[in-house]
Scaffold this active site. Sequence first.
Site, PDB file in Angstrom:
ATOM      1  N   PHE A 141       0.853  -1.196   0.000  1.00 34.11           N
ATOM      2  CA  PHE A 141       0.000   0.000   0.000  1.00 34.11           C
ATOM      3  C   PHE A 141       0.884   1.238   0.000  1.00 34.11           C
ATOM      4  O   PHE A 141       1.667   1.445   0.927  1.00 34.11           O
ATOM      5  CB  PHE A 141      -0.952   0.061   1.199  1.00 34.11           C
ATOM      6  N   ASP A 226       9.388   3.159   1.679  1.00 38.16           N
ATOM      7  CA  ASP A 226       8.216   3.927   2.078  1.00 38.16           C
ATOM      8  C   ASP A 226       8.036   3.740   3.585  1.00 38.16           C
ATOM      9  O   ASP A 226       7.531   2.723   4.040  1.00 38.16           O
ATOM     10  CB  ASP A 226       6.991   3.434   1.301  1.00 38.16           C
ATOM     11  N   LYS A 259       2.610  10.989   7.209  1.00 40.52           N
ATOM     12  CA  LYS A 259       1.852  10.732   8.432  1.00 40.52           C
ATOM     13  C   LYS A 259       2.403  11.447   9.667  1.00 40.52           C
ATOM     14  O   LYS A 259       2.173  12.642   9.809  1.00 40.52           O
ATOM     15  CB  LYS A 259       1.707   9.222   8.633  1.00 40.52           C
TER      16      LYS A 259
HETATM   17  C1  LIG Z   1      -0.814   5.957   4.443  1.00 44.81           C
HETATM   18  C2  LIG Z   1       0.262   5.460   3.574  1.00 44.81           C
HETATM   19  C3  LIG Z   1       0.539   6.046   2.322  1.00 44.81           C
HETATM   20  C4  LIG Z   1      -0.321   7.129   1.724  1.00 44.81           C
HETATM   21  O1  LIG Z   1      -0.361   8.277   2.489  1.00 44.81           O
HETATM   22  P1  LIG Z   1      -1.553   9.341   2.271  1.00 44.81           P
HETATM   23  O2  LIG Z   1      -1.152  10.497   3.127  1.00 44.81           O
HETATM   24  O3  LIG Z   1      -2.813   8.676   2.733  1.00 44.81           O
HETATM   25  O4  LIG Z   1      -1.586   9.655   0.815  1.00 44.81           O
HETATM   26  C5  LIG Z   1       1.610   5.560   1.596  1.00 44.81           C
HETATM   27  N1  LIG Z   1       2.370   4.563   2.067  1.00 44.81           N
HETATM   28  C6  LIG Z   1       2.142   3.970   3.253  1.00 44.81           C
HETATM   29  C7  LIG Z   1       3.038   2.885   3.710  1.00 44.81           C
HETATM   30  C8  LIG Z   1       1.064   4.380   4.032  1.00 44.81           C
HETATM   31  O5  LIG Z   1       0.808   3.768   5.191  1.00 44.81           O
END
Ligand SMILES: *Cc1c(COP(=O)(O)O)cnc(C)c1O
Length: 409
Positions: A141, A226, A259
């Site tokens: 994700f 990520d 985040k």
């Molecule tokens: C939440 C998340 C995203 C996307 O972030 P948004 O601010 O919702 O666009 C991307 N990668 C990971 C691992 C995430 O948990």
Amino acid sequence: MSRTQDIIHQTEMYSANNYHPLPVVMTSGSGVWLMDVEGREYLDMFSAYSAQNFGHCHPRITVALIRQARRLGTTSRAVYTDIYNDFVQAIDVFCDMDKILPANGGAEAVETAIKLARKWGYEKKGVDHDRANIIFCDNNFHGRTISIISASSSSDNKNGFGPFTPGFTLVPFGDANAIERAVNENTVGVLLEPIQGEGGIILPPDGYLREVRNICNRHNVLFILDEIQTGFGRTGFNFAYEYEDHCGDVKPDILILGKALGGGVLPVSAVLSRKEIFEVIRPGDHGSTFGGNPLACAVGIAAINLTVDGRYASRSLNLGRYFMDGLRKIDSLLIKEVRGRGLMIGLELAEQDGIGRRFSEAMLREGVLCKETRNNVIRFSPPLIIGRDELDLALEKINKVILNWSWSQ
Ligand SMILES: *Cc1c(COP(=O)(O)O)cnc(C)c1O
């Protein structure tokens, strides 16, 4: 109709239904507690998908935000600002990287990293025009934009949104050999989560990140992590990759943050890398009106200052062990597995249609906020300021919900 029902009804009428929220209407928060419009309190074991690592309305975040709001709001990066200068230096030191490219949401930062890797591939690696490829993992994700869902293995994320962006290859998560086999002369990057979050709190085997790092080195491919969900102490380390990074040899070429970087109050995201990689980005190549805006910088600095000494990370590691021990003591057919690292914990329930949702709703009635990911994994990711007493309370409520569980709805 209760106030709660009334608000839910109106919201459903006026807002697109792209989420399926729990049936509760929050109105204020402080630390690990949230309060709804009926005056009920909830222990937050969710933290807005890890955006609230420091707890709701942390005084140092709030003060930073308000002070900056009184001084200077968005200017765009058409000009320099003093606060942006402070922010970029703080985050580069914190991440041990040369440079940052700021963005807002997480998906936007992932898109930025994809663009950076592609351009690096053409200019530095010599990949043929429009042939660049990036390897992603199944069950990933990384956000919701067209290009990012193009790299998703989930038909739920993709259905109805084609046509998709080419240039992505999927391999199983946790299998370094699969990456080695997928690499070819057009591969510019490997992009993955150190622990899959939305995918159900999936931990790769020990040594996986190190092997991926080595493969990237051997084939001149960028290792892109990520850490949007796993960063800022969530997994017991400031960054999740540090779990394997004993000699500083697992560090990614590109690090993506979001985040918790926004202190739980603003969308703030970042792409960090070395200066020779960022050399390929020149004025006009990429940008964002709000990326690096003064308010984002102020809360970003506050978030970094709260994290940098590693105190929250070690709390997260210790309390995570404590909480997982507590979960593992529960003897029930309802539980399939307990897994996690630090305070990023998945409680996998037995497979049954809608079981995670029912479990989250039952927990909500007990005054604990948690949420399923996938159908049957309950994610526990409380603010890192949480204490043992509060975790004990959560365990007590989990035990109660399990004890009273009825298999038929
Ligand atoms: C939440 C998340 C995203 C996307 O972030 P948004 O601010 O919702 O666009 C991307 N990668 C990971 C691992 C995430 O948990």
